[in-house]
Design a protein around this motif. Sequence first.
Motif, PDB file in Angstrom:
ATOM      1  N   VAL A  44      29.740  92.370  15.738  1.00 57.48           N
ATOM      2  CA  VAL A  44      30.771  92.832  14.814  1.00 57.48           C
ATOM      3  C   VAL A  44      30.499  92.178  13.464  1.00 57.48           C
ATOM      4  O   VAL A  44      30.308  90.961  13.388  1.00 57.48           O
ATOM      5  CB  VAL A  44      32.182  92.462  15.336  1.00 57.48           C
ATOM      6  N   ALA A  52      38.758  92.988  14.507  1.00 56.49           N
ATOM      7  CA  ALA A  52      38.334  93.131  15.903  1.00 56.49           C
ATOM      8  C   ALA A  52      39.156  92.216  16.806  1.00 56.49           C
ATOM      9  O   ALA A  52      39.591  92.628  17.890  1.00 56.49           O
ATOM     10  CB  ALA A  52      36.846  92.822  16.034  1.00 56.49           C
ATOM     11  N   ASP A  55      42.584  93.594  17.218  1.00 62.29           N
ATOM     12  CA  ASP A  55      42.561  94.732  18.144  1.00 62.29           C
ATOM     13  C   ASP A  55      42.588  94.250  19.595  1.00 62.29           C
ATOM     14  O   ASP A  55      43.241  94.851  20.448  1.00 62.29           O
ATOM     15  CB  ASP A  55      41.323  95.597  17.914  1.00 62.29           C
ATOM     16  N   GLN A  84      36.516  95.903  24.550  1.00 61.63           N
ATOM     17  CA  GLN A  84      36.745  96.387  23.194  1.00 61.63           C
ATOM     18  C   GLN A  84      35.443  96.374  22.384  1.00 61.63           C
ATOM     19  O   GLN A  84      35.142  97.337  21.678  1.00 61.63           O
ATOM     20  CB  GLN A  84      37.782  95.513  22.474  1.00 61.63           C
ATOM     21  N   ARG A  88      33.306  99.439  20.725  1.00 66.25           N
ATOM     22  CA  ARG A  88      32.955  99.489  19.292  1.00 66.25           C
ATOM     23  C   ARG A  88      31.460  99.747  19.111  1.00 66.25           C
ATOM     24  O   ARG A  88      31.066 100.542  18.274  1.00 66.25           O
ATOM     25  CB  ARG A  88      33.281  98.155  18.606  1.00 66.25           C
ATOM     26  N   TRP A  92      29.570 102.950  17.374  1.00 64.85           N
ATOM     27  CA  TRP A  92      28.646 102.769  16.256  1.00 64.85           C
ATOM     28  C   TRP A  92      27.293 103.413  16.565  1.00 64.85           C
ATOM     29  O   TRP A  92      26.718 104.114  15.736  1.00 64.85           O
ATOM     30  CB  TRP A  92      28.485 101.280  15.957  1.00 64.85           C
TER      31      TRP A  92
END
Length: 134
Positions: A44, A52, A55, A84, A88, A92
């Motif tokens: 990240v 993040a 979240d 999570q 992500r 991506w």
Amino acid sequence: MEANLDSAESITGQSAAHAGTLDMAALMRDHYTRICGLAWRFGVPQSELEDAAQDVFAAALAGATGFRGGCAPATWLTRIAVNQFVSRRRAWMRRVRLFIRGEPPADAIAASHGPSAELAEAHERAVSCVRCLP
């Protein structure tokens, strides 16, 4: 990076009845930095670490009623974080694959009514450069 504990406590105050034995404010206070580090290790970007981590804690708060107590709360929180961050990364990578194929992602299509000639030319240059890489 400091967690905004006031907002965490106000959120947990609203759902304390649903959280059972979990003290979400304490989890956030004790594990926020570790979750940010985990996010960084999952790739990240630095500018998105706090988002993040937030979240992750939002997902943990939403799923607090599902916590059965079969493991330590920190382990449960870490599993939520890993899920999570994997999601992500998949999103991506999906955008990257679409970009290389020359297909704009759905969110880019919704944001514009059609690609401009300048954007299309820039996209073609980028795709040709990526294809030339070893």
